[in-house]
Design an enzyme around this catalytic site. Structure first.
Site, PDB file in Angstrom:
ATOM      1  N   SER A  15      16.014 -11.472   7.621  1.00  0.00           N
ATOM      2  CA  SER A  15      14.673 -11.126   8.100  1.00  0.00           C
ATOM      3  C   SER A  15      14.082 -10.064   7.188  1.00  0.00           C
ATOM      4  O   SER A  15      14.802  -9.379   6.451  1.00  0.00           O
ATOM      5  CB  SER A  15      14.736 -10.645   9.548  1.00  0.00           C
ATOM      6  OG  SER A  15      15.634  -9.554   9.689  1.00  0.00           O
ATOM      7  N   GLU A  17      10.912  -6.919   6.578  1.00  0.00           N
ATOM      8  CA  GLU A  17       9.933  -5.995   7.159  1.00  0.00           C
ATOM      9  C   GLU A  17       8.783  -5.758   6.192  1.00  0.00           C
ATOM     10  O   GLU A  17       8.989  -5.571   4.995  1.00  0.00           O
ATOM     11  CB  GLU A  17      10.598  -4.652   7.490  1.00  0.00           C
ATOM     12  CG  GLU A  17       9.612  -3.644   8.087  1.00  0.00           C
ATOM     13  CD  GLU A  17      10.266  -2.335   8.444  1.00  0.00           C
ATOM     14  OE1 GLU A  17      11.076  -2.326   9.390  1.00  0.00           O
ATOM     15  OE2 GLU A  17       9.983  -1.319   7.772  1.00  0.00           O
ATOM     16  N   ASP A 109       7.277   8.543  14.265  1.00  0.00           N
ATOM     17  CA  ASP A 109       7.362   9.851  13.605  1.00  0.00           C
ATOM     18  C   ASP A 109       6.185  10.732  14.001  1.00  0.00           C
ATOM     19  O   ASP A 109       5.096  10.221  14.324  1.00  0.00           O
ATOM     20  CB  ASP A 109       7.364   9.677  12.081  1.00  0.00           C
ATOM     21  CG  ASP A 109       8.581   8.908  11.604  1.00  0.00           C
ATOM     22  OD1 ASP A 109       9.670   9.121  12.180  1.00  0.00           O
ATOM     23  OD2 ASP A 109       8.449   8.103  10.663  1.00  0.00           O
ATOM     24  N   ALA A 127      11.797   6.814  23.030  1.00  0.00           N
ATOM     25  CA  ALA A 127      11.715   5.350  22.929  1.00  0.00           C
ATOM     26  C   ALA A 127      12.318   4.688  24.163  1.00  0.00           C
ATOM     27  O   ALA A 127      11.860   3.626  24.590  1.00  0.00           O
ATOM     28  CB  ALA A 127      12.423   4.872  21.665  1.00  0.00           C
ATOM     29  N   PHE A 219      12.575   8.421  -0.026  1.00  0.00           N
ATOM     30  CA  PHE A 219      13.007   7.805   1.225  1.00  0.00           C
ATOM     31  C   PHE A 219      14.263   8.468   1.783  1.00  0.00           C
ATOM     32  O   PHE A 219      14.374   8.701   2.987  1.00  0.00           O
ATOM     33  CB  PHE A 219      13.260   6.314   1.032  1.00  0.00           C
ATOM     34  CG  PHE A 219      12.007   5.481   0.959  1.00  0.00           C
ATOM     35  CD1 PHE A 219      10.820   5.933   1.493  1.00  0.00           C
ATOM     36  CD2 PHE A 219      12.026   4.250   0.341  1.00  0.00           C
ATOM     37  CE1 PHE A 219       9.660   5.178   1.424  1.00  0.00           C
ATOM     38  CE2 PHE A 219      10.876   3.476   0.261  1.00  0.00           C
ATOM     39  CZ  PHE A 219       9.694   3.945   0.807  1.00  0.00           C
ATOM     40  N   HIS A 269      18.476  -7.387   7.815  1.00  0.00           N
ATOM     41  CA  HIS A 269      17.044  -7.112   7.810  1.00  0.00           C
ATOM     42  C   HIS A 269      16.701  -6.363   6.524  1.00  0.00           C
ATOM     43  O   HIS A 269      17.258  -5.300   6.251  1.00  0.00           O
ATOM     44  CB  HIS A 269      16.688  -6.260   9.034  1.00  0.00           C
ATOM     45  CG  HIS A 269      15.219  -6.144   9.289  1.00  0.00           C
ATOM     46  ND1 HIS A 269      14.423  -7.218   9.611  1.00  0.00           N
ATOM     47  CD2 HIS A 269      14.393  -5.055   9.271  1.00  0.00           C
ATOM     48  CE1 HIS A 269      13.184  -6.810   9.807  1.00  0.00           C
ATOM     49  NE2 HIS A 269      13.131  -5.504   9.595  1.00  0.00           N
TER      50      HIS A 269
END
Length: 290
Positions: A15, A17, A109, A127, A219, A269
């Site tokens: 998958s 993103e 964030d 969450a 990152f 992913h």
């Protein structure tokens, strides 16, 4: 198609993103990227959600368009940031009306300029509260969440972070996707610890092929991911050679994925940064070996 039904160690899916582009040209480029990736038969794609809901409408439009025009299952990210319960209920209703079946429920964030997260009045702090809300409102979504093999940057310890994940899973998650990592040992240790405390949903590893030296440094500072020493030294040696950086990043990610697949992950992913070449090379190599 519910994503949970595509996560199977005996037939793992790939998958991808994406994030919503800011311009019409960017959207056209993204759709071209999707066209390039379609032959790889992705199990699903996901579309991120800007800080404070800044891309809310674009995210919804893009996931609906992807599913409608490509037939690829699309999942919208949803965050708590800047939203009341009523606003989130409206957004979820719009997703349901668009016949979308999957969402990724995140806290999100802090908005730019804020050092810590504070919910708006009538909103959610965690969450897990958003996941519970989706279930209590009776939306028929397959709900995914995020997890952090090396621990969330705001958490005091990995054990505390794992307890937070257990709360999210108990609230109603169907699966989780990890933050990016470059050392598989973190993933395997994380899965073992998660199973030990009763987290039994699929844990999908998130992989980001390194294609830019400065970008990966940025990152890793933001998310706390560790670059293995050997990989870091190799990157340092070729940092001024863009093609060599891509080749090294693709080779490292391919080896990562081969080991993950050999040990029974339910899927992989890829964080694509809206570009297809590196991911295409990796998935093509993996399919050729299978």
């Amino acid at each position: 198609m519910k994503i949970r039904n595509r996560l199977n160690p005996s037939n793992p899916c790939f998958s991808f993103e994406f994030f919503p582009p800011k311009t019409p040209e960017g959207t056209a480029n993204l759709l071209k990227t999707l066209e390039d990736l379609a032959p790889l038969e992705p199990g699903f794609v996901s579309v991120t959600y800007g800080a404070g809901g800044s891309t809310r409408d674009k995210t919804l439009e893009l996931v609906a368009r992807i599913k409608r025009e490509t037939g690829i299952e699309a999942m919208a990210h949803i965050t708590c940031v800047g939203h009341t319960r009523d606003e989130l209920r409206e957004l979820l209703s719009r997703l349901a009306d668009a016949k979308l079946e999957n969402v990724l429920a995140l806290r999100g964030d802090p908005p730019q300029g804020q050092t810590s997260y504070e919910p708006v009045e009538g909103g959610f702090r965690y969450a897990s509260e958003l996941v519970r809300f989706i279930r209590e409102e009776d939306f028929n979504f397959c709900v995914g969440g995020a997890c952090y093999p090396e621990g969330h940057v705001e958490t005091a310890s990995r054990d505390e972070d794992l307890r937070r994940l257990k709360e999210k899973v108990d609230a109603g998650l169907d699966f989780v996707i990890t933050q990016l990592f470059f050392d598989n040992a973190f993933y395997f240790d994380f899965v073992e610890r998660a199973r030990r405390i009763g987290i039994n949903v699929p844990i999908v590893p998130g992989i980001m092929p390194i294609t830019n030296f400065e970008q990966v440094q940025r990152f890793t500072r933001l998310c706390g991911a560790t670059v293995p020493m050997r990989l870091g030294l190799q990157m340092e040696r070729v940092k001024d050679q863009p093609e060599a950086v891509v080749q090294l990043g693709v080779a490292h990610a391919t080896v990562q994925c081969m080991e993950l697949l050999s040990r029974g992950v339910p899927g992989i992913h890829f964080y694509t940064l809206n570009k297809s070449p590196a991911t295409r090379m990796i998935v093509s190599a993996l399919r050729a070996r299978s």
